[in-house]
Design a protein around this motif. Structure first.
Motif, PDB file in Angstrom:
ATOM      1  N   LEU A  89      24.914  57.221 -16.613  1.00 12.00           N
ATOM      2  CA  LEU A  89      25.794  57.809 -17.764  1.00 12.00           C
ATOM      3  C   LEU A  89      24.317  57.677 -18.029  1.00 12.00           C
ATOM      4  O   LEU A  89      25.434  58.131 -19.621  1.00 12.00           O
ATOM      5  CB  LEU A  89      27.034  57.983 -17.384  1.00 12.00           C
ATOM      6  N   SER A  90      23.423  57.106 -18.373  1.00 13.79           N
ATOM      7  CA  SER A  90      22.918  56.446 -19.303  1.00 13.79           C
ATOM      8  C   SER A  90      21.403  57.028 -19.634  1.00 13.79           C
ATOM      9  O   SER A  90      20.521  56.714 -17.869  1.00 13.79           O
ATOM     10  CB  SER A  90      22.920  54.934 -19.906  1.00 13.79           C
ATOM     11  N   VAL A  91      21.027  57.665 -20.323  1.00 16.58           N
ATOM     12  CA  VAL A  91      19.378  58.017 -20.477  1.00 16.58           C
ATOM     13  C   VAL A  91      18.600  57.760 -21.862  1.00 16.58           C
ATOM     14  O   VAL A  91      19.071  57.944 -22.442  1.00 16.58           O
ATOM     15  CB  VAL A  91      19.307  59.151 -19.601  1.00 16.58           C
ATOM     16  N   SER A  92      16.852  57.056 -21.666  1.00 17.63           N
ATOM     17  CA  SER A  92      16.434  57.164 -22.656  1.00 17.63           C
ATOM     18  C   SER A  92      15.679  58.794 -22.508  1.00 17.63           C
ATOM     19  O   SER A  92      15.462  58.752 -21.417  1.00 17.63           O
ATOM     20  CB  SER A  92      15.722  56.173 -22.730  1.00 17.63           C
ATOM     21  N   ASN A  93      14.474  58.807 -23.955  1.00 16.02           N
ATOM     22  CA  ASN A  93      13.613  59.526 -23.933  1.00 16.02           C
ATOM     23  C   ASN A  93      12.873  59.423 -22.923  1.00 16.02           C
ATOM     24  O   ASN A  93      12.670  60.325 -21.987  1.00 16.02           O
ATOM     25  CB  ASN A  93      13.222  60.121 -25.215  1.00 16.02           C
ATOM     26  N   SER A  94      12.248  58.583 -22.533  1.00 15.36           N
ATOM     27  CA  SER A  94      11.062  58.113 -21.727  1.00 15.36           C
ATOM     28  C   SER A  94      11.666  58.527 -20.075  1.00 15.36           C
ATOM     29  O   SER A  94      11.409  58.961 -19.200  1.00 15.36           O
ATOM     30  CB  SER A  94      10.619  56.978 -22.119  1.00 15.36           C
ATOM     31  N   GLU A  95      12.840  58.103 -19.691  1.00 21.20           N
ATOM     32  CA  GLU A  95      13.482  58.421 -18.586  1.00 21.20           C
ATOM     33  C   GLU A  95      13.707  59.861 -18.111  1.00 21.20           C
ATOM     34  O   GLU A  95      13.587  59.690 -16.823  1.00 21.20           O
ATOM     35  CB  GLU A  95      14.455  57.434 -18.224  1.00 21.20           C
TER      36      GLU A  95
END
Length: 324
Positions: A279-285
């Protein structure tokens, strides 16, 4: 009235997402498909029992489906909990066909098919444990103790229910029933429990407590089946032909296989990410999972979701939620 609706279980959704995101020849597909079939059979059994519960007077009962609570040490999940001012009723729903023999010596359930025997955990033992855990939960919440009845409900009307010949236990006939007998059993409990245990205010308070205390299951499906994250197929799936991946072109997702296009096909892919990865995501991911080359496009997608986040701009992680 139904206070907590029954929805497709999170585990079923995770299994379906995992099958969508694995190659057709992946070594784990048979195990995952088998687990999904079992889970879906259980879910369909619960839906069938909901039909019978629909005949209960709405003003007399509060119904909670798929309620997951903790007794302070471990979680327990109740298929259906029915509250009345006079007593509570726990239902454990099973969708098992064939001839079922309850072996009370060894506390197990045996399915007999011809000369083949298959063992299962004893559902009577399971529902008894849930009753004890619910009693402990009520005590921890400083709520009044109310008589708690329990039933194992067999969804399939063709299922044959038997005791072992060496150990006939009358509790089986009292606690294990077919779905068609559920309403008659509830009528019997109404005659047994005539004293009002909770007033309307107490019932309302308990209802809020149960809903607020429900905790969604968070099984790590990749770890469960020992599937490395690198083996997951990424990209946006075509909603028409299920091909992977679609490409981003002129603010649309275009399928190079069937030629169809979509403006929001990425939303299903993001749901798969939440179900499988986290449930956590970065822009690159997100760019990597959706096969995007543009940082700005990925940023616009994240901003459109109105997510909270942690970290600075360059190290920002967006926090998503997974609806039940």
């Amino acid at each position: 009235m139904i206070v907590k609706e029954r929805k497709v279980p999170i585990t079923v959704r995770k299994l379906e997402a995992l099958l969508r995101r694995l190659p057709p020849d992946h070594r784990k597909r048979p195990d995952i498909s088998d687990q999904l079939a079992r889970r879906m059979a259980g879910y369909r059994g619960e839906l069938a029992i909901d039909y019978h519960l629909g005949y209960l007077l709405k003003k007399d009962y509060l119904i909670f489906n798929d309620l997951r609570l903790t007794d302070g040490e471990r979680f327990f999940q109740i298929d259906t909990l029915i509250l009345s001012p006079h007593y509570f009723l726990i239902l454990e729903v099973k969708n098992i066909s064939g001839t079922l023999v309850f072996d009370h010596n060894y506390k197990q359930l045996i399915r007999v098919s011809g000369e083949k025997e298959e063992g299962f955990a004893d559902p009577v033992l399971q529902v008894e444990r849930h009753r004890v855990q619910l009693q402990d939960w009520l005590s921890a919440q400083k709520l009044p103790q109310v008589p708690i009845e329990m039933l194992v409900v067999m969804r399939n009307p063709n299922t044959v229910i038997k005791n072992t010949l060496l150990n006939l236990d009358p509790s089986t006939s009292k606690r294990v029933i077919h779905g068609a007998n559920l309403l008659l059993k509830i009528k019997m409990y109404e005659k047994m429990h005539v004293k009002e245990q909770l007033n309307p205010q107490q019932i309302k308070k308990l209802s809020r407590k149960l809903v607020n205390s429900h905790t969604q299951s968070d099984s790590q499906i990749l770890q469960q089946f020992q599937v490395p994250k690198e083996e997951i197929l990424t990209g946006v799936e075509c909603p028409e032909c299920s091909a992977l991946p679609m490409i981003r072109l002129h603010a649309k997702w275009v399928c190079t296989w069937c030629g169809s296009f979509s403006k929001d096909a990425h939303l299903a892919a993001i749901t798969d990410y939440k179900l499988l990865i986290g449930l956590s995501v970065s822009n690159s991911e997100l760019r990597s999972f959706l096969h995007l080359s543009s940082v700005s496009v990925s940023s616009r997608i994240l901003q459109s979701m109105n997510l909270s986040y942690t970290g600075t701009y360059r190290n920002r992680n967006y926090l998503m939620t997974l609806d039940e």
